[in-house]
Design a protein around this motif. Structure first.
Motif, PDB file in Angstrom:
ATOM      1  N   VAL A  63      -6.838   3.480  -6.578  1.00  0.00           N
ATOM      2  CA  VAL A  63      -7.993   3.891  -5.787  1.00  0.00           C
ATOM      3  C   VAL A  63      -7.892   5.407  -5.617  1.00  0.00           C
ATOM      4  O   VAL A  63      -7.464   5.906  -4.573  1.00  0.00           O
ATOM      5  CB  VAL A  63      -8.023   3.195  -4.411  1.00  0.00           C
ATOM      6  CG1 VAL A  63      -9.387   3.359  -3.754  1.00  0.00           C
ATOM      7  CG2 VAL A  63      -7.644   1.725  -4.517  1.00  0.00           C
ATOM      8  N   LEU A 112     -11.547  -7.549  -0.495  1.00  0.00           N
ATOM      9  CA  LEU A 112     -10.184  -7.847  -0.926  1.00  0.00           C
ATOM     10  C   LEU A 112     -10.097  -9.207  -1.614  1.00  0.00           C
ATOM     11  O   LEU A 112      -9.452  -9.340  -2.666  1.00  0.00           O
ATOM     12  CB  LEU A 112      -9.225  -7.808   0.267  1.00  0.00           C
ATOM     13  CG  LEU A 112      -7.759  -8.163  -0.055  1.00  0.00           C
ATOM     14  CD1 LEU A 112      -7.166  -7.184  -1.061  1.00  0.00           C
ATOM     15  CD2 LEU A 112      -6.925  -8.186   1.223  1.00  0.00           C
ATOM     16  N   TYR A 165      -9.455  -4.038   4.545  1.00  0.00           N
ATOM     17  CA  TYR A 165      -8.455  -4.653   3.665  1.00  0.00           C
ATOM     18  C   TYR A 165      -7.268  -5.165   4.481  1.00  0.00           C
ATOM     19  O   TYR A 165      -6.753  -6.256   4.235  1.00  0.00           O
ATOM     20  CB  TYR A 165      -7.989  -3.649   2.609  1.00  0.00           C
ATOM     21  CG  TYR A 165      -8.733  -3.744   1.303  1.00  0.00           C
ATOM     22  CD1 TYR A 165     -10.127  -3.861   1.291  1.00  0.00           C
ATOM     23  CD2 TYR A 165      -8.082  -3.705   0.085  1.00  0.00           C
ATOM     24  CE1 TYR A 165     -10.833  -3.949   0.091  1.00  0.00           C
ATOM     25  CE2 TYR A 165      -8.769  -3.789  -1.112  1.00  0.00           C
ATOM     26  CZ  TYR A 165     -10.140  -3.908  -1.109  1.00  0.00           C
ATOM     27  OH  TYR A 165     -10.830  -4.005  -2.295  1.00  0.00           O
ATOM     28  N   GLY A 167     -12.977   1.525   3.955  1.00  0.00           N
ATOM     29  CA  GLY A 167     -12.603   0.179   3.535  1.00  0.00           C
ATOM     30  C   GLY A 167     -11.175  -0.210   3.804  1.00  0.00           C
ATOM     31  O   GLY A 167     -10.809  -1.393   3.693  1.00  0.00           O
ATOM     32  N   VAL A 168     -10.332   0.751   4.156  1.00  0.00           N
ATOM     33  CA  VAL A 168      -8.899   0.480   4.341  1.00  0.00           C
ATOM     34  C   VAL A 168      -8.655  -0.536   5.456  1.00  0.00           C
ATOM     35  O   VAL A 168      -7.920  -1.514   5.272  1.00  0.00           O
ATOM     36  CB  VAL A 168      -8.137   1.793   4.635  1.00  0.00           C
ATOM     37  CG1 VAL A 168      -6.730   1.502   5.131  1.00  0.00           C
ATOM     38  CG2 VAL A 168      -8.078   2.655   3.380  1.00  0.00           C
ATOM     39  N   PHE A 181      -1.446  -1.131  -4.233  1.00  0.00           N
ATOM     40  CA  PHE A 181      -2.593  -0.222  -4.195  1.00  0.00           C
ATOM     41  C   PHE A 181      -2.062   1.210  -4.184  1.00  0.00           C
ATOM     42  O   PHE A 181      -1.256   1.568  -3.333  1.00  0.00           O
ATOM     43  CB  PHE A 181      -3.451  -0.484  -2.955  1.00  0.00           C
ATOM     44  CG  PHE A 181      -4.167  -1.803  -2.994  1.00  0.00           C
ATOM     45  CD1 PHE A 181      -5.434  -1.890  -3.554  1.00  0.00           C
ATOM     46  CD2 PHE A 181      -3.566  -2.950  -2.503  1.00  0.00           C
ATOM     47  CE1 PHE A 181      -6.102  -3.108  -3.603  1.00  0.00           C
ATOM     48  CE2 PHE A 181      -4.220  -4.177  -2.551  1.00  0.00           C
ATOM     49  CZ  PHE A 181      -5.487  -4.254  -3.104  1.00  0.00           C
ATOM     50  N   PHE A 211       0.819  -1.209   0.000  1.00  0.00           N
ATOM     51  CA  PHE A 211       0.000   0.000   0.000  1.00  0.00           C
ATOM     52  C   PHE A 211       0.857   1.264   0.000  1.00  0.00           C
ATOM     53  O   PHE A 211       1.843   1.361   0.740  1.00  0.00           O
ATOM     54  CB  PHE A 211      -0.890   0.041   1.245  1.00  0.00           C
ATOM     55  CG  PHE A 211      -1.896  -1.069   1.328  1.00  0.00           C
ATOM     56  CD1 PHE A 211      -3.177  -0.896   0.834  1.00  0.00           C
ATOM     57  CD2 PHE A 211      -1.556  -2.291   1.899  1.00  0.00           C
ATOM     58  CE1 PHE A 211      -4.118  -1.923   0.913  1.00  0.00           C
ATOM     59  CE2 PHE A 211      -2.487  -3.322   1.987  1.00  0.00           C
ATOM     60  CZ  PHE A 211      -3.766  -3.143   1.498  1.00  0.00           C
ATOM     61  N   SER A 270     -13.217   3.017  -4.201  1.00  0.00           N
ATOM     62  CA  SER A 270     -13.013   2.894  -2.761  1.00  0.00           C
ATOM     63  C   SER A 270     -12.770   1.430  -2.432  1.00  0.00           C
ATOM     64  O   SER A 270     -13.270   0.528  -3.127  1.00  0.00           O
ATOM     65  CB  SER A 270     -14.248   3.410  -2.020  1.00  0.00           C
ATOM     66  OG  SER A 270     -14.297   2.917  -0.702  1.00  0.00           O
ATOM     67  N   MET A 271     -12.029   1.178  -1.365  1.00  0.00           N
ATOM     68  CA  MET A 271     -11.823  -0.195  -0.934  1.00  0.00           C
ATOM     69  C   MET A 271     -13.094  -0.784  -0.332  1.00  0.00           C
ATOM     70  O   MET A 271     -13.182  -1.990  -0.124  1.00  0.00           O
ATOM     71  CB  MET A 271     -10.667  -0.261   0.067  1.00  0.00           C
ATOM     72  CG  MET A 271      -9.320   0.046  -0.566  1.00  0.00           C
ATOM     73  SD  MET A 271      -7.957  -0.078   0.597  1.00  0.00           S
ATOM     74  CE  MET A 271      -6.765   1.014  -0.180  1.00  0.00           C
TER      75      MET A 271
END
Length: 221
Positions: free
Chosen positions: A183, A209, A92, A88-89, A163, A7, A203-204
């Motif tokens: 993203v 995932l 994940y 959403g982070v 990401f 990330f 968006s995550m």
């Protein structure tokens, strides 16, 4: 088989980019000077290629640069209070751990900057590896950060997924031959990304995932 997820930080995990952009816009607006938007866009995801205060200071030569920096920083610091990671982070991160994946952070920002926010958001615990500008000779779009992650984990490029939220960051991943999911945030959503990005999501929170990794695997067949 995917073994690691990597990330970016600024603008992807925590949207410092938008908060910073708004703080610069605020200070420029106060002194009735147009913010150099295009040059700002070009700098996202890499080292600053320009002094973001330059146009303001050249337009109003009576201004003191140190004082302006303090004023802008105060606006930024106030804006991030009580803010959370992007939607959403955390899911994940948790899902990656559940799937047994290695998790890395690779950022063009400095170590001090990154750890300041990781501590504030209580995120450091999720990462098996954290690399910043202090760990490489060149930052994104140079692929060195991502190549260092592969080397550390002893994996191949096709065994990882990156990401990213910016064109410079995604280009670094592409140059390292690692599949890249972009993203974009509010600041980068209208920028042009390389056609070689593997996938783009808003968006995550948009896709789980495990489902995303399955989509990437099917694309590589």
């Amino acid at each position: 088989m995917i073994k690691a997820v990597i990330f970016d930080f600024d603008g992807l995990i925590f949207d410092t980019e938008t908060f910073e952009f708004e703080s610069y816009q605020s200070i420029y607006k106060k002194y009735n000077v147009e913010f150099p938007l295009q040059r700002w866009y070009e700098s996202i995801g890499t080292n600053f290629v320009f002094n973001p205060y330059e146009k303001l200071l050249s337009s109003h030569t009576y201004l003191d640069e140190n004082e302006i920096k303090k004023e802008r920083t105060t606006i930024f610091e106030d804006s991030i209070q009580e803010k959370s990671p992007r939607e959403g982070v955390i899911n994940y991160f948790e899902k990656a751990k559940e799937l047994g994946l290695m998790v890395a952070l690779a950022s063009s920002s400095t170590k001090n900057w990154i750890y300041k926010f990781l501590e504030m958001l209580n995120l450091e615990k999720f990462f098996d590896l954290i690399l910043t500008a202090d760990d490489v000779s060149e930052v994104k779009p140079n692929p060195e950060l991502y190549l260092r992650v592969l080397e550390h984990f002893e994996i191949q490029a096709n065994e990882a997924v990156v990401f990213e939220d910016s064109p410079n960051g995604s280009l670094a991943a592409i140059r390292a031959n690692i599949p890249c999911v972009v993203v974009p945030n509010a600041t980068t959503q209208n920028l042009d990304f390389d056609h070689q990005v593997a996938l783009r999501i808003n968006s995550m929170a948009e896709i789980e995932l495990s489902e995303l990794l399955q989509k990437l695997s099917l694309k590589q067949i």
